[in-house]
Design a protein around this motif. Structure first.
Motif, PDB file in Angstrom:
ATOM      1  N   ALA A 145       0.829  -1.208   0.000  1.00  0.00           N
ATOM      2  CA  ALA A 145       0.000   0.000   0.000  1.00  0.00           C
ATOM      3  C   ALA A 145       0.865   1.260   0.000  1.00  0.00           C
ATOM      4  CB  ALA A 145      -0.943  -0.008   1.208  1.00  0.00           C
ATOM      5  N   VAL A 146       1.942   1.235   0.763  1.00  0.00           N
ATOM      6  CA  VAL A 146       2.866   2.377   0.789  1.00  0.00           C
ATOM      7  C   VAL A 146       3.498   2.560  -0.589  1.00  0.00           C
ATOM      8  CG1 VAL A 146       5.064   3.209   1.725  1.00  0.00           C
ATOM      9  CG2 VAL A 146       3.329   2.285   3.266  1.00  0.00           C
ATOM     10  N   LEU A 147       3.946   1.467  -1.201  1.00  0.00           N
ATOM     11  CA  LEU A 147       4.547   1.554  -2.534  1.00  0.00           C
ATOM     12  C   LEU A 147       3.551   2.078  -3.559  1.00  0.00           C
ATOM     13  CD1 LEU A 147       6.601  -1.763  -2.650  1.00  0.00           C
ATOM     14  CD2 LEU A 147       7.506   0.555  -2.446  1.00  0.00           C
ATOM     15  N   GLU A 148       2.333   1.583  -3.506  1.00  0.00           N
ATOM     16  CA  GLU A 148       1.303   2.055  -4.437  1.00  0.00           C
ATOM     17  C   GLU A 148       1.090   3.555  -4.314  1.00  0.00           C
ATOM     18  OE1 GLU A 148      -1.476  -1.966  -4.674  1.00  0.00           O
ATOM     19  OE2 GLU A 148      -2.036  -0.338  -3.313  1.00  0.00           O
ATOM     20  N   THR A 149       0.981   4.023  -3.097  1.00  0.00           N
ATOM     21  CA  THR A 149       0.776   5.449  -2.861  1.00  0.00           C
ATOM     22  C   THR A 149       1.965   6.261  -3.344  1.00  0.00           C
ATOM     23  OG1 THR A 149      -0.616   4.963  -0.956  1.00  0.00           O
ATOM     24  CG2 THR A 149       0.318   7.187  -1.072  1.00  0.00           C
ATOM     25  N   MET A 150       3.155   5.779  -3.032  1.00  0.00           N
ATOM     26  CA  MET A 150       4.385   6.471  -3.394  1.00  0.00           C
ATOM     27  C   MET A 150       4.537   6.576  -4.913  1.00  0.00           C
ATOM     28  SD  MET A 150       8.183   5.116  -2.484  1.00  0.00           S
ATOM     29  CE  MET A 150       8.150   3.815  -3.698  1.00  0.00           C
ATOM     30  N   TYR A 151       4.353   5.470  -5.616  1.00  0.00           N
ATOM     31  CA  TYR A 151       4.501   5.482  -7.067  1.00  0.00           C
ATOM     32  C   TYR A 151       3.392   6.286  -7.741  1.00  0.00           C
ATOM     33  CZ  TYR A 151       8.427   2.237  -7.447  1.00  0.00           C
ATOM     34  OH  TYR A 151       9.662   1.661  -7.386  1.00  0.00           O
ATOM     35  N   ALA A 152       2.176   6.194  -7.233  1.00  0.00           N
ATOM     36  CA  ALA A 152       1.071   6.960  -7.815  1.00  0.00           C
ATOM     37  C   ALA A 152       1.305   8.457  -7.665  1.00  0.00           C
ATOM     38  CB  ALA A 152      -0.249   6.549  -7.167  1.00  0.00           C
ATOM     39  N   GLU A 153       1.793   8.876  -6.499  1.00  0.00           N
ATOM     40  CA  GLU A 153       2.087  10.292  -6.274  1.00  0.00           C
ATOM     41  C   GLU A 153       3.178  10.773  -7.233  1.00  0.00           C
ATOM     42  OE1 GLU A 153       4.502  12.808  -2.996  1.00  0.00           O
ATOM     43  OE2 GLU A 153       2.978  11.461  -2.196  1.00  0.00           O
ATOM     44  N   PHE A 154       4.202   9.983  -7.384  1.00  0.00           N
ATOM     45  CA  PHE A 154       5.294  10.337  -8.278  1.00  0.00           C
ATOM     46  C   PHE A 154       4.798  10.422  -9.724  1.00  0.00           C
ATOM     47  CE2 PHE A 154       9.035   9.071 -10.855  1.00  0.00           C
ATOM     48  CZ  PHE A 154       9.838  10.148 -10.554  1.00  0.00           C
ATOM     49  N   ALA A 155       4.008   9.445 -10.142  1.00  0.00           N
ATOM     50  CA  ALA A 155       3.486   9.447 -11.509  1.00  0.00           C
ATOM     51  C   ALA A 155       2.577  10.648 -11.754  1.00  0.00           C
ATOM     52  CB  ALA A 155       2.740   8.147 -11.793  1.00  0.00           C
ATOM     53  N   ARG A 156       1.735  10.987 -10.768  1.00  0.00           N
ATOM     54  CA  ARG A 156       0.874  12.167 -10.899  1.00  0.00           C
ATOM     55  C   ARG A 156       1.719  13.424 -11.086  1.00  0.00           C
ATOM     56  NH1 ARG A 156      -2.187   9.679  -7.011  1.00  0.00           N
ATOM     57  NH2 ARG A 156      -1.200  10.851  -5.334  1.00  0.00           N
ATOM     58  N   HIS A 157       2.797  13.493 -10.364  1.00  0.00           N
ATOM     59  CA  HIS A 157       3.678  14.652 -10.477  1.00  0.00           C
ATOM     60  C   HIS A 157       4.283  14.716 -11.886  1.00  0.00           C
ATOM     61  CE1 HIS A 157       5.760  17.920  -8.536  1.00  0.00           C
ATOM     62  NE2 HIS A 157       6.906  17.491  -8.994  1.00  0.00           N
ATOM     63  N   GLU A 158       4.709  13.575 -12.408  1.00  0.00           N
ATOM     64  CA  GLU A 158       5.297  13.556 -13.746  1.00  0.00           C
ATOM     65  C   GLU A 158       4.290  13.932 -14.820  1.00  0.00           C
ATOM     66  OE1 GLU A 158       8.966  10.591 -14.300  1.00  0.00           O
ATOM     67  OE2 GLU A 158       7.091   9.570 -13.832  1.00  0.00           O
ATOM     68  N   VAL A 159       3.110  13.326 -14.784  1.00  0.00           N
ATOM     69  CA  VAL A 159       2.137  13.607 -15.843  1.00  0.00           C
ATOM     70  C   VAL A 159       1.510  14.986 -15.720  1.00  0.00           C
ATOM     71  CG1 VAL A 159       1.627  11.181 -16.323  1.00  0.00           C
ATOM     72  CG2 VAL A 159       0.217  12.429 -14.701  1.00  0.00           C
ATOM     73  N   SER A 160       1.691  15.646 -14.585  1.00  0.00           N
ATOM     74  CA  SER A 160       1.163  16.996 -14.435  1.00  0.00           C
ATOM     75  C   SER A 160       2.030  18.029 -15.154  1.00  0.00           C
ATOM     76  CB  SER A 160       1.041  17.376 -12.952  1.00  0.00           C
ATOM     77  OG  SER A 160       2.322  17.597 -12.387  1.00  0.00           O
ATOM     78  N   LEU A 161       3.202  17.617 -15.570  1.00  0.00           N
ATOM     79  CA  LEU A 161       4.077  18.533 -16.297  1.00  0.00           C
ATOM     80  C   LEU A 161       3.481  18.845 -17.662  1.00  0.00           C
ATOM     81  CD1 LEU A 161       7.483  16.781 -15.560  1.00  0.00           C
ATOM     82  CD2 LEU A 161       6.598  18.847 -14.475  1.00  0.00           C
ATOM     83  N   ASP A 162       3.549  20.090 -18.069  1.00  0.00           N
ATOM     84  CA  ASP A 162       3.018  20.481 -19.371  1.00  0.00           C
ATOM     85  C   ASP A 162       4.129  20.371 -20.410  1.00  0.00           C
ATOM     86  OD1 ASP A 162       1.540  21.459 -21.473  1.00  0.00           O
ATOM     87  OD2 ASP A 162       1.743  23.549 -20.854  1.00  0.00           O
ATOM     88  N   LEU A 163       4.373  19.143 -20.849  1.00  0.00           N
ATOM     89  CA  LEU A 163       5.448  18.926 -21.810  1.00  0.00           C
ATOM     90  C   LEU A 163       5.019  19.208 -23.246  1.00  0.00           C
ATOM     91  CD1 LEU A 163       7.057  15.648 -20.407  1.00  0.00           C
ATOM     92  CD2 LEU A 163       7.515  18.027 -19.798  1.00  0.00           C
ATOM     93  N   ALA A 164       3.735  19.083 -23.536  1.00  0.00           N
ATOM     94  CA  ALA A 164       3.249  19.269 -24.903  1.00  0.00           C
ATOM     95  C   ALA A 164       3.496  20.680 -25.412  1.00  0.00           C
ATOM     96  CB  ALA A 164       1.763  18.929 -24.985  1.00  0.00           C
ATOM     97  N   GLY A 165       3.528  21.651 -24.519  1.00  0.00           N
ATOM     98  CA  GLY A 165       3.738  23.033 -24.923  1.00  0.00           C
ATOM     99  C   GLY A 165       5.201  23.410 -25.094  1.00  0.00           C
ATOM    100  N   LEU A 166       6.090  22.469 -24.835  1.00  0.00           N
ATOM    101  CA  LEU A 166       7.529  22.736 -24.933  1.00  0.00           C
ATOM    102  C   LEU A 166       8.135  22.061 -26.154  1.00  0.00           C
ATOM    103  CD1 LEU A 166       8.491  22.016 -21.202  1.00  0.00           C
ATOM    104  CD2 LEU A 166       8.171  24.263 -22.268  1.00  0.00           C
ATOM    105  N   GLN A 167       9.231  22.615 -26.627  1.00  0.00           N
ATOM    106  CA  GLN A 167       9.998  21.922 -27.654  1.00  0.00           C
ATOM    107  C   GLN A 167      10.450  20.584 -27.063  1.00  0.00           C
ATOM    108  OE1 GLN A 167      10.675  22.706 -30.921  1.00  0.00           O
ATOM    109  NE2 GLN A 167       9.114  24.267 -30.547  1.00  0.00           N
ATOM    110  N   PRO A 168      10.581  19.535 -27.866  1.00  0.00           N
ATOM    111  CA  PRO A 168      10.903  18.212 -27.331  1.00  0.00           C
ATOM    112  C   PRO A 168      12.140  18.164 -26.426  1.00  0.00           C
ATOM    113  CG  PRO A 168      10.200  18.010 -29.595  1.00  0.00           C
ATOM    114  CD  PRO A 168      10.312  19.483 -29.311  1.00  0.00           C
ATOM    115  N   ALA A 169      13.230  18.798 -26.806  1.00  0.00           N
ATOM    116  CA  ALA A 169      14.438  18.775 -25.973  1.00  0.00           C
ATOM    117  C   ALA A 169      14.189  19.465 -24.638  1.00  0.00           C
ATOM    118  CB  ALA A 169      15.614  19.416 -26.706  1.00  0.00           C
ATOM    119  N   ALA A 170      13.472  20.580 -24.658  1.00  0.00           N
ATOM    120  CA  ALA A 170      13.142  21.278 -23.413  1.00  0.00           C
ATOM    121  C   ALA A 170      12.191  20.441 -22.562  1.00  0.00           C
ATOM    122  CB  ALA A 170      12.516  22.641 -23.718  1.00  0.00           C
TER     123      ALA A 170
END
Length: 155
Positions: free
Chosen positions: A15-40
């Motif tokens: 349960a701790v691992l699930e919470t930890m990985y889900a939080e990390f993944a949410r943080h990653e996918v919250s990044l607005d990468l589509a609006g940036l040039q690919p290298a950036a």
């Protein structure tokens, strides 16, 4: 209550691992990468290195999972679900970069993400042994800055 909610200490750990990985993944996918040039966008995704430095206990849990050969992680389908959106985000970013000639077209998104994470994981998870062995403190701000410069800007 532990056994009521989690059935065992192993269940609590999952349960701790699930919470930890889900939080990390949410943080990653919250990044607005589509609006940036690919290298950036890839440089922005490298924030995970800062996350590792800010959460060294998170790495302790990962290391513990490796000591147990992943058997607790295998119990949870939620962990696979957490990584999928992140890999889709990396795949789309790599494809955009390949389309404009910035990246090779044959880069596997999962392999790339693992490599990107490893570049930040190793100096944090091994900071004590590295300091003892080579005498460099990878938690010092000047070393972090130089390491990031090497990994993101020079290569």
């Amino acid at each position: 209550m532990l056994y009521y909610y989690f059935q065992s200490k192993g269940g609590l750990y999952v349960a701790v691992l699930e919470t930890m990985y889900a939080e990390f993944a949410r943080h990653e996918v919250s990044l607005d990468l589509a609006g940036l040039q690919p290298a950036a966008a890839i440089r922005t995704l490298a924030f995970i290195w800062d996350y590792f430095r800010a959460n060294p206990r998170w790495l302790n849990l990962i290391n513990n999972g490796n000591l147990h050969e992943g058997r607790y992680l295998k119990r949870s389908p939620k962990l696979t679900e957490a990584i999928s959106p992140v890999i889709d985000l990396v795949r789309a970013t790599l494809a955009r970069g390949a389309a404009i000639g910035d990246f090779r077209a044959d880069v596997d998104a999962l392999d790339f993400h693992v490599t990107l994470a490893a570049m930040g994981y190793y100096p944090v998870s091994n900071r004590f042994t590295l300091k003892a062995f080579v005498g460099r403190d990878y938690s010092e701000p000047s070393v972090i800055e130089a390491e990031t410069e090497l990994q993101v800007k020079r290569c």
